[in-house]
Motif scaffolding. Structure first.
Motif, PDB file in Angstrom:
ATOM      1  N   PRO A   1      -1.177   2.995   5.160  1.00 47.31           N
ATOM      2  CA  PRO A   1       0.033   2.839   5.976  1.00 47.31           C
ATOM      3  C   PRO A   1       1.063   3.926   5.660  1.00 47.31           C
ATOM      4  CG  PRO A   1      -0.096   1.117   4.302  1.00 47.31           C
ATOM      5  CD  PRO A   1      -1.356   1.905   4.208  1.00 47.31           C
ATOM      6  N   ALA A   2       1.869   4.234   6.647  1.00 42.25           N
ATOM      7  CA  ALA A   2       2.965   5.185   6.453  1.00 42.25           C
ATOM      8  C   ALA A   2       3.960   4.599   5.468  1.00 42.25           C
ATOM      9  CB  ALA A   2       3.646   5.452   7.797  1.00 42.25           C
ATOM     10  N   CYS A   3       4.488   5.439   4.573  1.00 41.06           N
ATOM     11  CA  CYS A   3       5.510   5.006   3.621  1.00 41.06           C
ATOM     12  C   CYS A   3       6.134   6.229   2.968  1.00 41.06           C
ATOM     13  CB  CYS A   3       4.946   4.046   2.576  1.00 41.06           C
ATOM     14  SG  CYS A   3       3.631   4.711   1.579  1.00 41.06           S
ATOM     15  N   GLY A   4       7.152   5.997   2.187  1.00 44.51           N
ATOM     16  CA  GLY A   4       7.859   7.085   1.550  1.00 44.51           C
ATOM     17  C   GLY A   4       7.082   7.715   0.407  1.00 44.51           C
TER      18      GLY A   4
ATOM     19  N   GLU B   1       7.247   5.851  -2.997  1.00 46.32           N
ATOM     20  CA  GLU B   1       6.366   4.689  -3.126  1.00 46.32           C
ATOM     21  C   GLU B   1       4.939   5.118  -3.451  1.00 46.32           C
ATOM     22  OE1 GLU B   1       4.618   1.054  -0.392  1.00 46.32           O
ATOM     23  OE2 GLU B   1       6.452   2.036   0.236  1.00 46.32           O
ATOM     24  N   VAL B   2       4.439   6.120  -2.740  1.00 44.99           N
ATOM     25  CA  VAL B   2       3.074   6.595  -2.976  1.00 44.99           C
ATOM     26  C   VAL B   2       2.970   7.186  -4.378  1.00 44.99           C
ATOM     27  CG1 VAL B   2       1.243   8.153  -2.174  1.00 44.99           C
ATOM     28  CG2 VAL B   2       2.754   7.054  -0.514  1.00 44.99           C
TER      29      VAL B   2
ATOM     30  N   HIS C   1      -2.039  12.233   3.895  1.00 40.33           N
ATOM     31  CA  HIS C   1      -1.273  10.990   4.029  1.00 40.33           C
ATOM     32  C   HIS C   1      -0.512  11.038   5.355  1.00 40.33           C
ATOM     33  CE1 HIS C   1       1.568   7.777   3.365  1.00 40.33           C
ATOM     34  NE2 HIS C   1       0.798   7.387   2.355  1.00 40.33           N
TER      35      HIS C   1
ATOM     36  N   SER D   1       2.323  10.042   6.240  1.00 41.05           N
ATOM     37  CA  SER D   1       3.761  10.309   6.124  1.00 41.05           C
ATOM     38  C   SER D   1       4.077  11.677   5.531  1.00 41.05           C
ATOM     39  CB  SER D   1       4.415   9.233   5.247  1.00 41.05           C
ATOM     40  OG  SER D   1       4.229   7.961   5.819  1.00 41.05           O
TER      41      SER D   1
ATOM     42  N   TRP E   1       7.796  14.521   4.103  1.00 39.01           N
ATOM     43  CA  TRP E   1       8.151  14.624   2.696  1.00 39.01           C
ATOM     44  C   TRP E   1       8.609  16.032   2.357  1.00 39.01           C
ATOM     45  CZ3 TRP E   1       2.986  12.150   0.746  1.00 39.01           C
ATOM     46  CH2 TRP E   1       2.979  10.790   1.066  1.00 39.01           C
TER      47      TRP E   1
ATOM     48  N   LEU F   1      -2.578   1.354  -2.012  1.00 37.95           N
ATOM     49  CA  LEU F   1      -1.601   1.621  -0.952  1.00 37.95           C
ATOM     50  C   LEU F   1      -1.788   0.660   0.222  1.00 37.95           C
ATOM     51  CD1 LEU F   1      -1.596   5.518  -1.007  1.00 37.95           C
ATOM     52  CD2 LEU F   1       0.215   3.985  -1.842  1.00 37.95           C
TER      53      LEU F   1
ATOM     54  N   GLY G   1      -0.163  -2.926  -0.147  1.00 41.09           N
ATOM     55  CA  GLY G   1       1.260  -3.065   0.120  1.00 41.09           C
ATOM     56  C   GLY G   1       2.067  -3.448  -1.105  1.00 41.09           C
TER      57      GLY G   1
ATOM     58  N   ALA H   1       2.988  -2.416  -5.780  1.00 43.03           N
ATOM     59  CA  ALA H   1       4.205  -1.727  -6.242  1.00 43.03           C
ATOM     60  C   ALA H   1       4.231  -1.653  -7.762  1.00 43.03           C
ATOM     61  CB  ALA H   1       5.446  -2.467  -5.733  1.00 43.03           C
TER      62      ALA H   1
END
Length: 124
Positions: free
Chosen positions: A32-35, A38-39, A76, A78, A82, A113, A116, A120
């Motif tokens: 999934p797309a994320c910042g 986070e990755v 990725h 996203s 970045w 990832l 979700g 974390a």
């Protein structure tokens, strides 16, 4: 020749070093797309787990940085949003993960990832 042996790593590094052009289209990493933060946090957590105890700092192997960028960071969904610094930070952790776990490390990152919030940092 072993699938994860030095010959294969050298071959992939040579391909990455050739600077293949970026082709428009969907990303190659099914996450999934994320910042970037986070990755990077997930990659860092996974990499720190596999570092030998005698090694206090994560020092990515230079040859693996290009591989990490090409096969994970740039793929990725996203990544285009970045910063260069964010991408480099993530590439370092992914390179450490690849060095110590190979393809299994990348697959573990993809699974984490996709899980979700449970993946974390500190969720363990």
């Amino acid at each position: 020749m072993e699938a994860d042996g030095p010959e294969v790593r050298a071959y992939i590094a040579a391909l990455v070093g050739m600077g293949a052009p970026v082709v428009p289209g969907p990303s190659g990493l099914a996450v999934p797309a994320c910042g970037a933060a986070e990755v990077t946090a997930v990659a860092r957590r996974l990499a720190l787990r596999v570092l030998p105890e005698r090694q206090r700092r994560a020092e990515p192997t230079p040859g693996l940085l290009g591989l990490a960028r090409a096969l994970v960071v740039d793929e990725h969904p996203s990544a285009p949003g970045w910063t260069v610094a964010e991408r480099e930070r993530l590439a370092g952790w992914v390179a450490v993960l690849i060095e110590h776990r190979g393809e299994d490390g990348v697959q573990e990152l993809v699974r984490a990832l996709n899980e979700g919030p449970a993946a974390a940092p500190g969720a363990d």
